[in-house]
Write an enzyme that holds these catalytic residues in place. Structure first.
Site, PDB file in Angstrom:
ATOM      1  N   SER A  61      -1.685  -7.456  -9.144  1.00 28.99           N
ATOM      2  CA  SER A  61      -1.496  -6.225  -9.911  1.00 28.99           C
ATOM      3  C   SER A  61      -1.146  -6.613 -11.341  1.00 28.99           C
ATOM      4  O   SER A  61      -0.611  -7.711 -11.572  1.00 28.99           O
ATOM      5  CB  SER A  61      -0.328  -5.434  -9.306  1.00 28.99           C
ATOM      6  OG  SER A  61       0.073  -4.392 -10.163  1.00 28.99           O
TER       7      SER A  61
ATOM      8  N   TYR B 183       8.408  -4.352  -6.349  1.00 31.05           N
ATOM      9  CA  TYR B 183       6.963  -4.528  -6.129  1.00 31.05           C
ATOM     10  C   TYR B 183       6.429  -5.616  -7.068  1.00 31.05           C
ATOM     11  O   TYR B 183       5.684  -6.504  -6.655  1.00 31.05           O
ATOM     12  CB  TYR B 183       6.280  -3.183  -6.373  1.00 31.05           C
ATOM     13  CG  TYR B 183       4.778  -3.183  -6.323  1.00 31.05           C
ATOM     14  CD1 TYR B 183       4.094  -3.188  -5.108  1.00 31.05           C
ATOM     15  CD2 TYR B 183       4.025  -3.144  -7.505  1.00 31.05           C
ATOM     16  CE1 TYR B 183       2.698  -3.159  -5.080  1.00 31.05           C
ATOM     17  CE2 TYR B 183       2.637  -3.109  -7.482  1.00 31.05           C
ATOM     18  CZ  TYR B 183       1.972  -3.118  -6.265  1.00 31.05           C
ATOM     19  OH  TYR B 183       0.598  -3.090  -6.237  1.00 31.05           O
TER      20      TYR B 183
HETATM   21  N1  LIG Z   1      -3.458   1.615  -6.227  1.00 30.87           N
HETATM   22  C1  LIG Z   1      -3.013   0.969  -7.277  1.00 30.87           C
HETATM   23  O1  LIG Z   1      -2.707   1.568  -8.323  1.00 30.87           O
HETATM   24  C2  LIG Z   1      -2.886  -0.539  -7.244  1.00 30.87           C
HETATM   25  C3  LIG Z   1      -2.683  -1.201  -8.460  1.00 30.87           C
HETATM   26  C4  LIG Z   1      -2.570  -2.580  -8.458  1.00 30.87           C
HETATM   27  C5  LIG Z   1      -2.654  -3.286  -7.279  1.00 30.87           C
HETATM   28  N2  LIG Z   1      -2.835  -2.617  -6.101  1.00 30.87           N
HETATM   29  C6  LIG Z   1      -2.896  -3.420  -4.884  1.00 30.87           C
HETATM   30  O2  LIG Z   1      -4.138  -3.202  -4.257  1.00 30.87           O
HETATM   31  C7  LIG Z   1      -4.001  -3.367  -2.837  1.00 30.87           C
HETATM   32  C8  LIG Z   1      -4.558  -2.151  -2.124  1.00 30.87           C
HETATM   33  O3  LIG Z   1      -3.759  -1.030  -2.478  1.00 30.87           O
HETATM   34  P1  LIG Z   1      -4.274   0.471  -2.333  1.00 30.87           P
HETATM   35  O4  LIG Z   1      -3.965   1.149  -3.576  1.00 30.87           O
HETATM   36  O5  LIG Z   1      -5.638   0.470  -1.782  1.00 30.87           O
HETATM   37  O6  LIG Z   1      -3.224   0.991  -1.240  1.00 30.87           O
HETATM   38  P2  LIG Z   1      -3.379   1.920   0.058  1.00 30.87           P
HETATM   39  O7  LIG Z   1      -4.455   2.898  -0.098  1.00 30.87           O
HETATM   40  O8  LIG Z   1      -2.000   2.370   0.370  1.00 30.87           O
HETATM   41  O9  LIG Z   1      -3.837   0.864   1.172  1.00 30.87           O
HETATM   42  C9  LIG Z   1      -2.969  -0.137   1.605  1.00 30.87           C
HETATM   43  C10 LIG Z   1      -3.637  -0.865   2.749  1.00 30.87           C
HETATM   44  O10 LIG Z   1      -2.767  -1.913   3.185  1.00 30.87           O
HETATM   45  C11 LIG Z   1      -2.708  -1.871   4.597  1.00 30.87           C
HETATM   46  N3  LIG Z   1      -1.443  -2.411   5.089  1.00 30.87           N
HETATM   47  C12 LIG Z   1      -0.192  -2.086   4.723  1.00 30.87           C
HETATM   48  N4  LIG Z   1       0.697  -2.768   5.448  1.00 30.87           N
HETATM   49  C13 LIG Z   1      -0.011  -3.549   6.302  1.00 30.87           C
HETATM   50  C14 LIG Z   1       0.319  -4.465   7.319  1.00 30.87           C
HETATM   51  N5  LIG Z   1       1.594  -4.757   7.617  1.00 30.87           N
HETATM   52  N6  LIG Z   1      -0.675  -5.078   8.013  1.00 30.87           N
HETATM   53  C15 LIG Z   1      -1.969  -4.794   7.734  1.00 30.87           C
HETATM   54  N7  LIG Z   1      -2.358  -3.939   6.769  1.00 30.87           N
HETATM   55  C16 LIG Z   1      -1.383  -3.317   6.072  1.00 30.87           C
HETATM   56  C17 LIG Z   1      -2.869  -0.391   4.958  1.00 30.87           C
HETATM   57  O11 LIG Z   1      -3.391  -0.269   6.271  1.00 30.87           O
HETATM   58  P3  LIG Z   1      -2.577   0.234   7.572  1.00 30.87           P
HETATM   59  O12 LIG Z   1      -1.529   1.190   7.121  1.00 30.87           O
HETATM   60  O13 LIG Z   1      -3.648   0.855   8.419  1.00 30.87           O
HETATM   61  O14 LIG Z   1      -2.035  -1.013   8.177  1.00 30.87           O
HETATM   62  C18 LIG Z   1      -3.914   0.034   3.950  1.00 30.87           C
HETATM   63  O15 LIG Z   1      -5.197  -0.227   4.447  1.00 30.87           O
HETATM   64  C19 LIG Z   1      -2.524  -3.590  -2.582  1.00 30.87           C
HETATM   65  O16 LIG Z   1      -2.276  -4.963  -2.462  1.00 30.87           O
HETATM   66  C20 LIG Z   1      -1.870  -3.036  -3.833  1.00 30.87           C
HETATM   67  O17 LIG Z   1      -0.620  -3.629  -4.073  1.00 30.87           O
HETATM   68  C21 LIG Z   1      -2.961  -1.261  -6.051  1.00 30.87           C
END
Ligand SMILES: NC(=O)c1ccc[n+]([C@@H]2O[C@H](COP(=O)([O-])OP(=O)(O)OC[C@H]3O[C@@H](n4cnc5c(N)ncnc54)[C@H](OP(=O)(O)O)[C@@H]3O)[C@@H](O)[C@H]2O)c1
Length: 291
Positions: A154, A167
């Site tokens: 991130s 985070y």
């Molecule tokens: N959205 C943003 O603004 C943003 C910005 C920078 C970086 N990121 C990073 O991008 C990545 C994806 O984020 P997103 O925005 O797509 O979030 P999201 O929509 O909340 O998705 C998070 C995913 O992580 C999985 N997850 C969480 N805990 C888990 C566990 N213990 N075991 C296996 N899977 C797990 C969830 O699946 P289940 O609940 O089904 O397990 C879900 O598929 C993350 O690493 C996040 O930190 C996001």
């Protein structure tokens, strides 16, 4: 979740056909879109997350789009389960060409109030989860002298921001782990990449924007998940060390680090304006309410 409605026009059409790809966090947001895009390009995609139903729905879409999918419910914090999942992938697809670590957890709070157990939960998923996945795939990649690992950190992994301090710490840690692995794997045929997104339109960001600390943030500031997907595909195709979304954002952060006092002041004013707007929208309450 804002699923991409566009057909995939990835930057390297054809390149991923028949490749074996593991995507963690495939049940939602960025991981979901990344897995779909690989599937649309004819890859064999293993979908890992805890929510099996979402994975099965995505698997159907990928099969329809011309790819091949394997849904594996797997908690990334469970090392034994992760090892099992990788064995299933090798048995079904014969190899592992690409691992994308997208599973992640965000719990917002100010550092003074941050619960140690919340920081541990985030560390468990964002850092140890990625470590478990990397250690599970590396023996096969070493044997093949080939592979790509793409870790989604991130922009908060290069600069601490409030109320994202906990985070941020997990994402800084992931950057450190990734950079060190890149050195260890130099000249082995295995490439390790970092993708550094800003705010992306996914359930994680929507959830944060519902909380007071982020209520002042206009949702239009969030970028589409497909922008991150393109970054992941480019990183995997060309073995890029780091791709920022939007491009160059981390360079701005690196420049800002030359003037830390000024950057602190600007971020502090920005955070207060956002929290003030959030308090206005929520009728006067401005305290952050973490999950
Ligand atoms: N959205 C943003 O603004 C943003 C910005 C920078 C970086 N990121 C990073 O991008 C990545 C994806 O984020 P997103 O925005 O797509 O979030 P999201 O929509 O909340 O998705 C998070 C995913 O992580 C999985 N997850 C969480 N805990 C888990 C566990 N213990 N075991 C296996 N899977 C797990 C969830 O699946 P289940 O609940 O089904 O397990 C879900 O598929 C993350 O690493 C996040 O930190 C996001």
């Amino acid at each position: 979740m804002a699923e991409s409605k566009t057909e995939s026009k990835g930057p390297v059409l054809g390149y991923f056909r028949g490749k074996s790809v593991i995507v963690t966090g495939a049940s939602s947001g960025i991981g979901h879109d990344v897995a779909l895009a690989f599937g649309e390009q004819g890859a064999k995609v293993a979908l890992l997350a805890r929510r099996r139903l979402q994975l099965e729905e995505l698997a159907k879409k990928i099969d329809k789009a011309g790819g091949q999918a394997l849904a594996l419910d797997c908690d990334v914090t469970d090392r034994a389960r992760m090892k099992w999942a990788v064995e299933q992938v090798i048995e079904s697809f014969g190899a592992i060409d690409i691992l994308v670590n997208s599973a992640g957890l965000l719990i917002t709070d100010e550092i003074e109030k941050l619960k140690p157990e919340d920081l541990r939960r985030m560390m468990d998923v964002n850092l140890f989860g990625a470590l478990n996945a990397m250690q599970a795939v590396l023996p096969a990649m070493r044997k093949a002298k080939n592979g790509n690992i793409v870790n989604i950190s991130s922009l908060a992994g290069r600069r601490g921001m409030s109320p994202l301090g906990g985070y941020s710490a997990t994402k800084f840690a992931l950057v450190g782990l990734t950079e060190a692995l890149r050195v260890e794997l130099f000249n082995t045929g295995i490439k390790v990449s970092l993708v550094m997104p800003g705010v992306i339109d996914t359930p994680m960001a929507h959830d944060a924007m519902k909380r007071d600390a982020f209520k002042g943030m206009p949702s239009m500031m969030a970028m589409p998940a497909r922008w991150v997907t393109w970054a992941v595909l480019a990183a995997a195709a060309f073995g890029l060390t780091e791709v920022d979304v939007p491009p160059g954002a981390a360079v701005a952060e690196k420049l800002a680090s030359l003037f830390p006092g000024l950057t602190d002041a600007l971020l502090s004013v920005g955070t207060r304006i956002m929290q003030g707007a959030g308090a206005f929208m929520s009728g006067g309450k401005s305290e952050s309410k973490p999950k």
